[in-house]
Design a protein around this motif. Sequence first.
Motif, short mmCIF file in Angstrom:
data_model
loop_
_atom_site.label_atom_id
_atom_site.label_comp_id
_atom_site.label_asym_id
_atom_site.label_seq_id
_atom_site.Cartn_x
_atom_site.Cartn_y
_atom_site.Cartn_z
N SER B 34 -44.96 -11.70 -8.18
CA SER B 34 -46.11 -12.21 -7.45
C SER B 34 -45.79 -13.54 -6.78
O SER B 34 -46.32 -13.85 -5.71
N SER B 35 -44.89 -14.32 -7.41
CA SER B 35 -44.50 -15.61 -6.81
C SER B 35 -43.89 -15.40 -5.43
O SER B 35 -44.08 -16.22 -4.53
N ILE B 36 -43.16 -14.29 -5.27
CA ILE B 36 -42.54 -14.02 -3.97
C ILE B 36 -43.62 -13.98 -2.89
O ILE B 36 -43.48 -14.57 -1.82
N TRP B 37 -44.72 -13.30 -3.20
CA TRP B 37 -45.79 -13.16 -2.20
C TRP B 37 -46.46 -14.50 -1.95
O TRP B 37 -46.86 -14.79 -0.82
N ILE B 38 -46.63 -15.29 -3.01
CA ILE B 38 -47.24 -16.61 -2.83
C ILE B 38 -46.33 -17.48 -1.96
O ILE B 38 -46.79 -18.16 -1.03
N LEU B 39 -45.01 -17.42 -2.24
CA LEU B 39 -44.05 -18.19 -1.44
C LEU B 39 -44.09 -17.76 0.02
O LEU B 39 -44.00 -18.58 0.93
N MET B 40 -44.24 -16.44 0.25
CA MET B 40 -44.26 -15.94 1.62
C MET B 40 -45.43 -16.51 2.40
O MET B 40 -45.37 -16.64 3.62
N MET B 41 -46.51 -16.84 1.69
CA MET B 41 -47.66 -17.43 2.37
C MET B 41 -47.53 -18.95 2.45
O MET B 41 -48.47 -19.65 2.80
N LEU B 311 -56.75 -14.51 -16.73
CA LEU B 311 -56.26 -14.24 -15.37
C LEU B 311 -57.44 -14.12 -14.40
O LEU B 311 -57.44 -14.69 -13.31
N ARG B 312 -58.47 -13.36 -14.81
CA ARG B 312 -59.65 -13.16 -13.97
C ARG B 312 -60.38 -14.48 -13.74
O ARG B 312 -60.82 -14.78 -12.63
N ASN B 313 -60.56 -15.23 -14.83
CA ASN B 313 -61.35 -16.46 -14.76
C ASN B 313 -60.58 -17.55 -14.02
O ASN B 313 -61.11 -18.21 -13.12
N GLY B 314 -59.28 -17.70 -14.36
CA GLY B 314 -58.49 -18.77 -13.76
C GLY B 314 -58.21 -18.53 -12.29
O GLY B 314 -58.01 -19.48 -11.53
N SER B 315 -58.21 -17.26 -11.87
CA SER B 315 -57.86 -16.97 -10.47
C SER B 315 -58.87 -17.60 -9.51
O SER B 315 -58.53 -17.93 -8.38
N LEU B 316 -60.12 -17.77 -9.99
CA LEU B 316 -61.13 -18.37 -9.12
C LEU B 316 -60.80 -19.83 -8.85
O LEU B 316 -60.89 -20.31 -7.71
N THR B 317 -60.39 -20.55 -9.91
CA THR B 317 -59.97 -21.95 -9.75
C THR B 317 -58.75 -22.03 -8.84
O THR B 317 -58.66 -22.89 -7.97
N VAL B 322 -55.81 -24.14 -4.75
CA VAL B 322 -54.54 -23.98 -4.04
C VAL B 322 -54.72 -23.15 -2.77
O VAL B 322 -53.85 -23.16 -1.89
N GLY B 323 -55.85 -22.46 -2.64
CA GLY B 323 -56.08 -21.68 -1.43
C GLY B 323 -55.32 -20.37 -1.40
O GLY B 323 -54.94 -19.88 -0.34
N ILE B 324 -55.08 -19.81 -2.57
CA ILE B 324 -54.47 -18.48 -2.62
C ILE B 324 -55.55 -17.49 -3.00
O ILE B 324 -56.27 -17.70 -3.98
N SER B 325 -55.69 -16.43 -2.22
CA SER B 325 -56.72 -15.44 -2.50
C SER B 325 -56.54 -14.91 -3.92
O SER B 325 -55.43 -14.66 -4.37
N ASN B 326 -57.66 -14.73 -4.64
CA ASN B 326 -57.52 -14.27 -6.02
C ASN B 326 -57.09 -12.81 -6.09
O ASN B 326 -56.93 -12.26 -7.16
N GLU B 327 -56.88 -12.18 -4.91
CA GLU B 327 -56.36 -10.82 -4.89
C GLU B 327 -54.95 -10.75 -5.47
O GLU B 327 -54.46 -9.69 -5.80
N ILE B 328 -54.29 -11.92 -5.56
CA ILE B 328 -52.93 -11.93 -6.10
C ILE B 328 -52.93 -11.38 -7.53
O ILE B 328 -51.92 -10.86 -8.00
N ILE B 329 -54.11 -11.44 -8.19
CA ILE B 329 -54.21 -10.89 -9.54
C ILE B 329 -53.90 -9.40 -9.55
O ILE B 329 -53.23 -8.89 -10.45
N SER B 330 -54.38 -8.68 -8.51
CA SER B 330 -54.06 -7.25 -8.43
C SER B 330 -52.57 -7.03 -8.29
O SER B 330 -52.03 -6.04 -8.79
N VAL B 331 -51.90 -7.95 -7.58
CA VAL B 331 -50.45 -7.83 -7.42
C VAL B 331 -49.77 -8.02 -8.77
O VAL B 331 -48.88 -7.25 -9.15
#
Lengths: 309, 361
Positions: B34-41, B311-317, B322-331
Amino acid sequence: MPEWAVVPLILSVIRLSAPMFIAGTGNMYCERVGVLNLGAEGMMVSGAFAAVLGSYLTGSPWIGVLFGMLAGLLAGAIHALVCVEFGGMHAISGLGLTMLCNGIARFLCISIFGSTYSPNVNALQTSQILVGIPVVGRFLSQFSPLIYLGILLGLISWFIVFRTPYGLRMRAVGDDPKTVETAGINVWRLRYSGVLICGALCGIAGSYMSLGQLDRFFDGMISGKGMMAVIAVKMGKWSPGGILGTALLLGLFDALQMRLQVNQTLGLSPELLGMVPYLAGIVVLCFQKGRNARPIALDAAYLRNKYKF
Amino acid sequence: MKGTPGSARNPHLRETAVDIAVPFLLLLFSFLFSSIWILMMGKNPLAAYAALLDGAFGSSTAFVNTIKKSIPIAFASFSIIVSMKGNTFNIGAEGQLALGAMGATLAGALIPGLPPLLHIPVCLWAGALFGMAYIAFPTVMHVRRGVDLLVILLLLNNVANYILQYFVLDLFKSDNALVPSSRSILGSAELPYLIGPPHRMTIAILFVLVSAVVLQWYFSKTVAGYEMRAVGLNREAARYAGIPVRRYTGLALFTSGALAGIGGALEVLGNYHCLYTDFSPGFGYDGIPVALLCGSNPILAVIGSIAFGALRNGSLTMQARVGISNEIISVVQGSLILSVASNYIVRYLLNRKKGKEKVHA
């Protein structure tokens, strides 16, 4: 239903069943080589998103379709790696693949376009070249060129699977990989090729959903079409003709519920009508006959010797 | 895994070590992927995960919210664990959560004049019954006719979503609500607080703990649980030993549906007190990696659910900070499930490495 309404109905049945047919043909390769593919949904999602992205970036919808195909191929490669190389559990892998592709598509859509909807892009909704044909040209030009591509791919697939040595080996490896290996044929290369072809075809089916039917991508646009393709393969007895028949049947239900939603003839709420195609799919799955056409080694891992311990 | 080479000193200890190491390795892999996708953004994955951790456990409120989110996930994972013990795979937990929530809403809103001590169990039973009713048709088709259970259940999840929308927007809608929602349940059906406001933690967590212990007891200490496990481990051997395989498969699936239904019911009774179309962001699907990673052990599944609740709760924060869509959780989840599917190869690699060391020594 008045007579003038029949032609639009037929047109919409063909439009709605095309993705199920193309993805189903892909799944046929996959299941013929013995790999269960519940990830068809994910492959279609990645195809749909990549196609819109390609068209958005380059302005050419055909390059978009190429992008979609490659994205499907990539998703297929993941499935192949897990199921063919690593001897993983097919159903779980397919499920994970669907979640992963949905997640990546949504994540990229939000990151790039700022919402779960993409902007409108250049699409392939009609085939203007065919307008000149007398009498039927008027109707034929209303289809996306991808539908014709799909029909062509279906014909080629029938020829490959039932009329070439490669297809024979493919069918054999789905029934009994051990015998095929004993005969000196590379089981894993055959399985890889089946899953990769499946990925590419599902990618094209996804591209058709986003560029052929619409001109954009939005979250949840595939919603179950991939599973319908899986059903179409089982009901269609693992042959392109059967898959076409099932896809048309499922497409008919989809078209009817859409028409009823628009007309409000029965006064049913849109949510109740929306579930009709899925229920039709379940009924079709439950009452199919002739399960003996099922590849015997479907859903069974076949490991390379070097991975055994 | 049988027949592992090497380490003659204590093979059991090493197998246990591998058993413990594998889930962590798989989790590590999925976060790296998942970090790869975050880095890509163009964002920093470490900052993202720090925000995730802070949002999940950073304050007492955050921690309570994590626990709250973990409750439906825990029930979904119990549901999947029970089905796996019976040699099937209940992938329809998401749909059964929705149906169970509907059952509880109906019972909670329509049965007046009951004391809470009676009303809450009635609502939970209603949820369980709805969950069971929902899985009844696929179960019968699977056990009697051998229809592919996964395909039916995946389609039924779509149907359940439509039923939920119909229920909330049409059949049982509330006339005076800002957000489209169903009618509210009566006060007597609301779960009492374990920790009062501002945390608002209800007794739902006790249901999770009790269920985990009961399931663990059932599978390890009772004859029926033992036989069900036998069916799950080897269908043919169980049949040969005279165990009624089909009956246990059916029982496992019905129990599984009931558990997921109770999970949905607790969401309504404890959290929302009414039903929204999007009350579950995919809790039923979260249960799948939890069940698979925890080796279908209900007690471990509670811990796994808290991790996924985090994961669900922290993704909102993470999304806000950080401005990363919480959809990264699905990844994260998708890659985790894919890596779980290939856990055989991870075990193979771990064992091969150990075997080689021994040759050199």
